[in-house]
Design a protein around this motif. Structure first.
Motif, PDB file in Angstrom:
ATOM      1  N   GLN A 279       0.825  -1.207   0.000  1.00 37.32           N
ATOM      2  CA  GLN A 279       0.000   0.000   0.000  1.00 37.32           C
ATOM      3  C   GLN A 279       0.860   1.258   0.000  1.00 37.32           C
ATOM      4  OE1 GLN A 279      -0.386  -2.793   1.762  1.00 37.32           O
ATOM      5  NE2 GLN A 279      -2.332  -2.822   2.860  1.00 37.32           N
ATOM      6  N   PHE A 280       1.963   1.224   0.779  1.00 32.83           N
ATOM      7  CA  PHE A 280       2.850   2.388   0.835  1.00 32.83           C
ATOM      8  C   PHE A 280       3.457   2.668  -0.532  1.00 32.83           C
ATOM      9  CE2 PHE A 280       7.217   3.970   1.166  1.00 32.83           C
ATOM     10  CZ  PHE A 280       7.000   5.181   1.821  1.00 32.83           C
ATOM     11  N   LEU A 281       3.967   1.605  -1.177  1.00 35.34           N
ATOM     12  CA  LEU A 281       4.594   1.793  -2.489  1.00 35.34           C
ATOM     13  C   LEU A 281       3.562   2.250  -3.520  1.00 35.34           C
ATOM     14  CD1 LEU A 281       6.987  -1.297  -2.592  1.00 35.34           C
ATOM     15  CD2 LEU A 281       7.552   1.082  -2.060  1.00 35.34           C
ATOM     16  N   ALA A 282       2.326   1.699  -3.416  1.00 37.71           N
ATOM     17  CA  ALA A 282       1.271   2.123  -4.344  1.00 37.71           C
ATOM     18  C   ALA A 282       0.939   3.596  -4.137  1.00 37.71           C
ATOM     19  CB  ALA A 282       0.029   1.260  -4.150  1.00 37.71           C
ATOM     20  N   ARG A 283       0.882   4.015  -2.864  1.00 37.42           N
ATOM     21  CA  ARG A 283       0.590   5.424  -2.577  1.00 37.42           C
ATOM     22  C   ARG A 283       1.709   6.323  -3.096  1.00 37.42           C
ATOM     23  NH1 ARG A 283      -0.626   4.762   2.288  1.00 37.42           N
ATOM     24  NH2 ARG A 283       1.301   5.335   3.323  1.00 37.42           N
ATOM     25  N   GLN A 284       2.952   5.868  -2.902  1.00 35.55           N
ATOM     26  CA  GLN A 284       4.083   6.647  -3.412  1.00 35.55           C
ATOM     27  C   GLN A 284       4.039   6.738  -4.933  1.00 35.55           C
ATOM     28  OE1 GLN A 284       4.762   7.973  -0.283  1.00 35.55           O
ATOM     29  NE2 GLN A 284       6.720   8.255  -1.307  1.00 35.55           N
ATOM     30  N   ALA A 285       3.637   5.609  -5.561  1.00 37.86           N
ATOM     31  CA  ALA A 285       3.541   5.609  -7.026  1.00 37.86           C
ATOM     32  C   ALA A 285       2.458   6.569  -7.495  1.00 37.86           C
ATOM     33  CB  ALA A 285       3.256   4.195  -7.530  1.00 37.86           C
ATOM     34  N   LEU A 286       1.331   6.607  -6.762  1.00 35.02           N
ATOM     35  CA  LEU A 286       0.259   7.533  -7.123  1.00 35.02           C
ATOM     36  C   LEU A 286       0.711   8.982  -6.964  1.00 35.02           C
ATOM     37  CD1 LEU A 286      -2.882   5.803  -5.567  1.00 35.02           C
ATOM     38  CD2 LEU A 286      -2.395   6.136  -7.993  1.00 35.02           C
ATOM     39  N   LEU A 287       1.446   9.242  -5.870  1.00 33.23           N
ATOM     40  CA  LEU A 287       1.949  10.601  -5.663  1.00 33.23           C
ATOM     41  C   LEU A 287       2.924  10.981  -6.772  1.00 33.23           C
ATOM     42  CD1 LEU A 287       2.508  10.554  -1.790  1.00 33.23           C
ATOM     43  CD2 LEU A 287       0.738  11.807  -3.042  1.00 33.23           C
ATOM     44  N   ALA A 288       3.789   9.995  -7.129  1.00 37.30           N
ATOM     45  CA  ALA A 288       4.745  10.259  -8.208  1.00 37.30           C
ATOM     46  C   ALA A 288       4.022  10.478  -9.530  1.00 37.30           C
ATOM     47  CB  ALA A 288       5.729   9.095  -8.324  1.00 37.30           C
ATOM     48  N   ALA A 289       2.987   9.635  -9.773  1.00 34.67           N
ATOM     49  CA  ALA A 289       2.218   9.792 -11.015  1.00 34.67           C
ATOM     50  C   ALA A 289       1.523  11.146 -11.046  1.00 34.67           C
ATOM     51  CB  ALA A 289       1.199   8.662 -11.142  1.00 34.67           C
ATOM     52  N   ASP A 290       1.008  11.567  -9.891  1.00 35.01           N
ATOM     53  CA  ASP A 290       0.350  12.867  -9.818  1.00 35.01           C
ATOM     54  C   ASP A 290       1.350  13.982 -10.088  1.00 35.01           C
ATOM     55  OD1 ASP A 290      -2.167  14.317  -9.178  1.00 35.01           O
ATOM     56  OD2 ASP A 290      -0.961  15.150  -7.560  1.00 35.01           O
ATOM     57  N   HIS A 291       2.555  13.817  -9.530  1.00 32.89           N
ATOM     58  CA  HIS A 291       3.605  14.816  -9.771  1.00 32.89           C
ATOM     59  C   HIS A 291       3.978  14.856 -11.252  1.00 32.89           C
ATOM     60  CE1 HIS A 291       7.313  17.100  -9.364  1.00 32.89           C
ATOM     61  NE2 HIS A 291       7.956  16.120  -9.985  1.00 32.89           N
ATOM     62  N   HIS A 292       4.139  13.639 -11.839  1.00 33.14           N
ATOM     63  CA  HIS A 292       4.475  13.585 -13.272  1.00 33.14           C
ATOM     64  C   HIS A 292       3.365  14.190 -14.121  1.00 33.14           C
ATOM     65  CE1 HIS A 292       8.202  11.501 -12.882  1.00 33.14           C
ATOM     66  NE2 HIS A 292       7.677  10.449 -12.311  1.00 33.14           N
ATOM     67  N   LYS A 293       2.108  13.964 -13.690  1.00 38.09           N
ATOM     68  CA  LYS A 293       0.975  14.532 -14.437  1.00 38.09           C
ATOM     69  C   LYS A 293       1.037  16.053 -14.412  1.00 38.09           C
ATOM     70  CE  LYS A 293      -2.598  15.529 -12.424  1.00 38.09           C
ATOM     71  NZ  LYS A 293      -3.750  15.566 -11.498  1.00 38.09           N
ATOM     72  N   ASP A 294       1.265  16.611 -13.199  1.00 37.74           N
ATOM     73  CA  ASP A 294       1.359  18.069 -13.087  1.00 37.74           C
ATOM     74  C   ASP A 294       2.516  18.606 -13.924  1.00 37.74           C
ATOM     75  OD1 ASP A 294      -0.768  18.008 -11.377  1.00 37.74           O
ATOM     76  OD2 ASP A 294       0.438  18.123  -9.551  1.00 37.74           O
ATOM     77  N   GLN A 295       3.632  17.878 -13.856  1.00 39.82           N
ATOM     78  CA  GLN A 295       4.801  18.285 -14.643  1.00 39.82           C
ATOM     79  C   GLN A 295       4.490  18.209 -16.132  1.00 39.82           C
ATOM     80  OE1 GLN A 295       8.602  16.471 -13.502  1.00 39.82           O
ATOM     81  NE2 GLN A 295       9.048  16.183 -15.650  1.00 39.82           N
ATOM     82  N   PHE A 296       3.759  17.152 -16.531  1.00 43.96           N
ATOM     83  CA  PHE A 296       3.398  16.990 -17.938  1.00 43.96           C
ATOM     84  C   PHE A 296       2.499  18.125 -18.422  1.00 43.96           C
ATOM     85  CE2 PHE A 296      -0.167  15.502 -20.592  1.00 43.96           C
ATOM     86  CZ  PHE A 296       0.505  15.386 -21.790  1.00 43.96           C
ATOM     87  N   ILE A 297       1.477  18.455 -17.595  1.00 41.43           N
ATOM     88  CA  ILE A 297       0.551  19.517 -18.002  1.00 41.43           C
ATOM     89  C   ILE A 297       1.294  20.839 -18.167  1.00 41.43           C
ATOM     90  CG2 ILE A 297      -1.416  20.896 -17.222  1.00 41.43           C
ATOM     91  CD1 ILE A 297      -2.542  18.350 -15.951  1.00 41.43           C
ATOM     92  N   ALA A 298       2.198  21.121 -17.203  1.00 40.85           N
ATOM     93  CA  ALA A 298       2.972  22.364 -17.292  1.00 40.85           C
ATOM     94  C   ALA A 298       3.869  22.350 -18.530  1.00 40.85           C
ATOM     95  CB  ALA A 298       3.802  22.539 -16.030  1.00 40.85           C
TER      96      ALA A 298
END
Length: 660
Positions: A279-298
Motif C-alpha cells: 500500500q505504501f509503495l502504491a501510494r508513493q507511485a500515485l503521488l509520483a504519477a500525480d507529480h508527473h501529471k502536473d509536470q506533464f501539463i505544465a
C-alpha cells in the motif's frame, strides 16, 4: 443396623428383601449391615452390589444418577439396573470380586435413565467387600457424575481451540511478549512469516531480531511496559536482515498493547499489525504519477505556447502588408515549421493514448532493417545536420529481414535518433548499428551526449519521465517519446533497453525485434519522379473554423480550383444543391448538421452519387475512419494536415467520369 430416618433409609427399611437373593435384613451378615449403614449416612454417591447376583443398594446421593429408575432400582441386580452399560461395567465388577480395585475419571457412558439415550460422564471406583471370614462377598462403589464439568471443560477447550485457530490464522501478524526481556510466548503464522522462519518462542526479541534494537523497537516495548500505555505505529519503516545477508525494507501498521495482571501491572505486550509495504509503495507511485501529471501539463502548456508565439508574430507581420516577397516566404516557412512541430507533438500524444488503450493495429510485412534505418534518418537527418553531429551507420550482418510494421518501427528509430540529436551538444557523435542477435534484429542508437543517472535508467521509459539534465535544456519535450518507443516495441513482441555510464557519459538505446533473418532479396530502386498535372475542379469547403476555411480556400484558388465556402452543415447542403461541386471537403463537428449527416444527405441526391467526399477532422482513430466510410465519404484526412497532402489527395482521387 442403624437405619437413618427419611429417604433411602426408610425405603431400605420397608423393602421386601426376603424376595431377593439377600434375604430378610435380620439374616444379613454383619459386613453387609455395616456397609449399608455407612453409605446411607454419606452425602457422597455410593452403592453396594452384594452377592453373586450383584444386588444393588444405594444412598440418597446416588438417586440423581439413577433418574427415573429410582425407586424401582433398589434390590435389582446391577446387570438389570444398568443393562445398557453392563458390557463396560460387568468386567469391572468381576475384577473387584477377584480382589482388584478399579478407578476411572470422567468415563463416558451412554445411558437410558430418563427414557431417552444420553451421554454422561462419571468418576468412580469399585472396591471388593469382604465378609467376616475374609472372603469377598460384594463390591463397594463410589460414584460421582461429572457430566456438567466435562461438558463445560470441553466447551471451554473448544472455545480456546477456536481462539487459537483464529489467532494462528489471522491475516495480520500477532505475538505475545512476556516480561522485561520481551520473551516470545506466542506467535501466529503471519508473524513467523514476518520473521522469515526464525525460531522465536522462549527467546528474547533482541536475540531473535537483533537488527530491531538499533531501530528503536526495544525502547518502545520498554516504554509500553513502564507506562502501561499502548503504542500505535502507522506505516513505519523497518529494515529486516535475512540470514543470507539480504536486507529488506518493509512498512508496518502495528499496535503494542500492554497485558495487565490483576494487580494492574503491565506484565507483557500483545503485538498485532499488518504489513503495508504494498500500500505504501502504491501510494508513493500515485503521488509520483500525480507529480508527473502536473509536470506533464505544465510542460505541455510550455511546448504548445512555444510554436504559437512565432505563429502569432508571423500572422501579425503578414497582416501588415508591408513585407517583401522573400520576407513573406520566410514568414510562411516559420508558420509551416511551427505547425508541423505542433502536429508531431499531438500525433505522439494520440499514439501513446492508443497504445495505452490497446487500440493500435500493426500492419506487419517483411521489411529490410537497413531500409527502416534509412527512412528514420530521412526524418531525423535535418535535426542531426542542423546540430552538426557526426553520424555513423554500421550494418554488421548485411541485409536483415524481419516482420514488422514499417511505419511504426521507423517512428521508433527516428524517435531514438531525435533524442540523441537533441541531448547531445553540437558536434557530437551518433552511431546507429544493426545486427542479428539470435533470431532478433538489434538496432542500437548510441551518442556521447548528456547521459543518464543510474536511477533514471529504471524510469526512463515511463510516461512523462524526464532526466533532470534534459529538463534544463531547451529541447526538454514532454517526456512521452521513450514511452511511445517502448509501447510500439512491446506491441511487436520486442524489447528496448537503455544504457549509460552516468551523467555526461552518453547513452545507448537498443531495440530488439523478433522474427529476424538474413534477407534473401535486394532493394529495388525507387520509381522515378513523375510530374502529374492537377485537374481543375469545383470544390465545396465546409467547416466552422473560419480561419481554416479561408486559408484552404486561398490555397485551392491559387491552384486554379473554384471554391465555395460554408460555415455549417445546413449551409453546405444548400450550396451543394446549387453548385453541385466536383469535390466536397467537410468537417465532421459542425453545427446544424454534422459531417456524417451531410455526407449521407448528399449521397441520396442523384447529383451527389459520384461527388468526391473528403472527411477533414481532428478525429483520426480507425473507428472514426470506419464511420466516415459508412456515411458515404470516399476518404478521410486528419487535422492538422499539410496543404501538400491535400493537393496529393486531389491528384490521386480523380472524379469518375459521369455517364451521358
Amino acid at each position: 443396623m442403624n437405619v437413618h430416618p427419611g429417604g433411602m433409609a426408610d425405603l431400605v427399611r420397608r423393602y421386601a428383601w426376603e424376595a431377593t437373593p439377600l434375604g430378610p435384613m435380620s439374616a444379613w451378615p454383619a459386613a453387609l449391615r455395616t456397609t449399608v449403614d455407612l453409605i446411607l449416612g454419606s452425602s457422597f454417591p455410593m452403592f453396594i452390589a452384594w452377592g453373586s447376583a450383584h444386588t444393588v443398594i444405594y444412598n440418597d446421593a446416588y438417586v440423581p444418577i439413577l433418574g427415573s429408575r429410582h425407586p424401582a432400582g433398589i434390590g435389582l441386580p446391577f446387570s438389570v439396573l444398568w443393562s445398557e452399560i453392563w458390557d463396560e461395567t460387568g468386567p469391572l465388577l468381576a475384577a473387584a470380586r477377584d480382589g482388584r480395585t478399579s478407578h476411572f475419571e470422567n468415563m463416558e457412558v451412554r445411558l437410558l435413565r430418563n427414557g431417552y439415550p444420553e451421554t454422561a460422564y462419571f468418576t468412580f471406583s469399585y472396591s471388593p467387600l469382604r465378609g467376616e471370614d475374609g472372603a469377598i462377598e460384594g463390591v463397594f462403589g463410589v460414584c460421582h457424575e461429572t457430566t456438567s464439568t466435562v461438558v463445560s471443560e470441553r466447551a471451554q477447550r473448544g472455545q480456546a481451540e477456536v481462539m487459537r485457530q483464529m489467532f494462528e490464522q489471522a491475516p495480520g501478524f500477532m505475538a505475545v511478549l512476556r516480561g522485561p526481556g520481551h520473551v516470545y510466548e506466542m506467535e501466529n503464522a503471519a508473524y513467523r512469516q514476518l520473521l522469515g522462519g526464525r525460531e522465536a518462542i522462549g527467546r528474547r526479541l533482541a536475540d531473535v531480531v537483533p537488527e530491531m534494537v538499533g531501530q528503536g523497537v526495544v525502547d518502545l516495548l520498554d516504554q509500553v511496559l513502564r507506562t502501561g500505555e499502548p503504542y500505535v505505529g502507522r506505516c513505519e519503516r523497518f529494515i529486516f536482515s535475512h540470514p543470507n545477508g539480504r536486507e529488506e525494507e518493509i512498512y508496518l501498521d502495528y499496535v503494542y498493547q500492554p497485558i495487565i495482571n490483576a494487580l494492574g501491572e503491565a506484565v507483557g505486550i500483545f503485538v498485532q499489525g499488518h504489513e503495508v509495504t504494498g500500500q505504501f509503495l502504491a501510494r508513493q507511485a500515485l503521488l509520483a504519477a500525480d507529480h508527473h501529471k502536473d509536470q506533464f501539463i505544465a510542460t505541455l502548456a510550455h511546448e504548445l505556447r512555444n510554436p504559437l508565439a512565432p505563429i502569432r508574430a508571423a500572422a501579425r507581420l503578414l497582416e501588415s502588408g508591408n513585407l517583401r516577397r522573400e520576407q513573406i516566404s520566410h514568414t510562411t516557412a516559420v508558420i509551416t515549421r511551427q505547425v508541423e512541430q505542433m502536429a508531431h507533438l499531438l500525433d505522439d500524444l494520440l499514439d501513446v493514448a492508443r497504445i495505452t488503450k490497446n487500440q493500435v493495429r500493426l500492419q506487419k510485412e517483411a521489411v529490410n532493417a537497413d531500409e527502416l534505418v534509412a527512412l528514420a534518418l530521412e526524418t531525423s537527418g535535418p535535426l542531426i545536420e542542423a546540430r552538426k553531429h557526426q553520424l555513423r551507420v554500421v550494418h554488421h550482418d548485411g541485409a536483415i529481414e524481419l516482420d514488422a510494421d514499417p511505419v511504426r518501427i521507423v517512428q521508433v528509430i527516428s524517435n531514438l535518433l531525435s533524442n540523441a540529436a537533441k541531448y547531445t551538444d553540437p558536434g557530437g557523435k551518433i552511431t546507429v548499428e544493426t545486427r542479428l542477435d539470435g533470431d532478433m534484429c538489434a538496432v542500437s542508437v548510441r551518442d556521447n551526449g548528456i547521459g543518464l543517472r543510474r536511477e533514471a535508467l529504471r524510469d526512463v521509459f515511463r510516461m512523462f519521465s524526464q532526466e533532470q539534465s534534459a529538463l534544463e535544456r531547451s529541447e526538454g519535450g514532454l517526456g512521452i517519446g521513450l514511452a511511445l518507443v517502448k509501447g510500439l516495441v512491446d506491441l511487436h513482441g520486442g524489447t528496448v533497453e537503455a544504457e549509460s555510464t552516468g551523467v555526461g557519459g552518453g547513452s545507448q538505446f537498443t531495440v530488439r525485434l523478433p522474427a529476424a533473418r538474413r534477407a534473401s532479396f535486394s532493394l529495388c530502386p525507387e520509381d522515378p519522379v513523375r510530374e502529374i498535372r492537377v485537374e481543375r475542379r469545383s470544390i465545396l469547403l465546409a467547416d466552422d473554423n473560419r480561419d481554416l476555411v479561408d486559408m484552404l480556400s486561398q490555397f485551392l484558388e491559387m491552384q486554379g480550383h473554384s471554391v465555395v465556402k460554408a460555415r455549417d452543415g445546413l449551409e453546405a447542403l444548400t450550396l451543394a444543391r446549387t453548385v453541385r461541386p466536383d469535390v466536397a471537403i467537410l468537417d465532421i463537428g459542425m453545427p446544424g448538421m454534422n459531417g456524417y449527416q451531410l455526407a449521407q444527405a448528399i449521397r441520396k441526391e442523384p447529383w451527389g452519387v459520384n461527388m468526391l467526399l473528403v472527411a477533414a477532422t481532428g478525429w483520426g482513430h480507425d473507428d472514426d475512419k470506419g464511420r466516415a466510410t459508412a456515411s458515404g465519404f470516399d476518404t478521410h484526412i486528419t487535422k492538422p494536415f499539410g496543404l501538400d497532402s491535400l493537393e496529393a489527395l486531389l491528384v490521386e482521387r480523380r472524379q469518375p467520369a459521369l455517364a451521358g
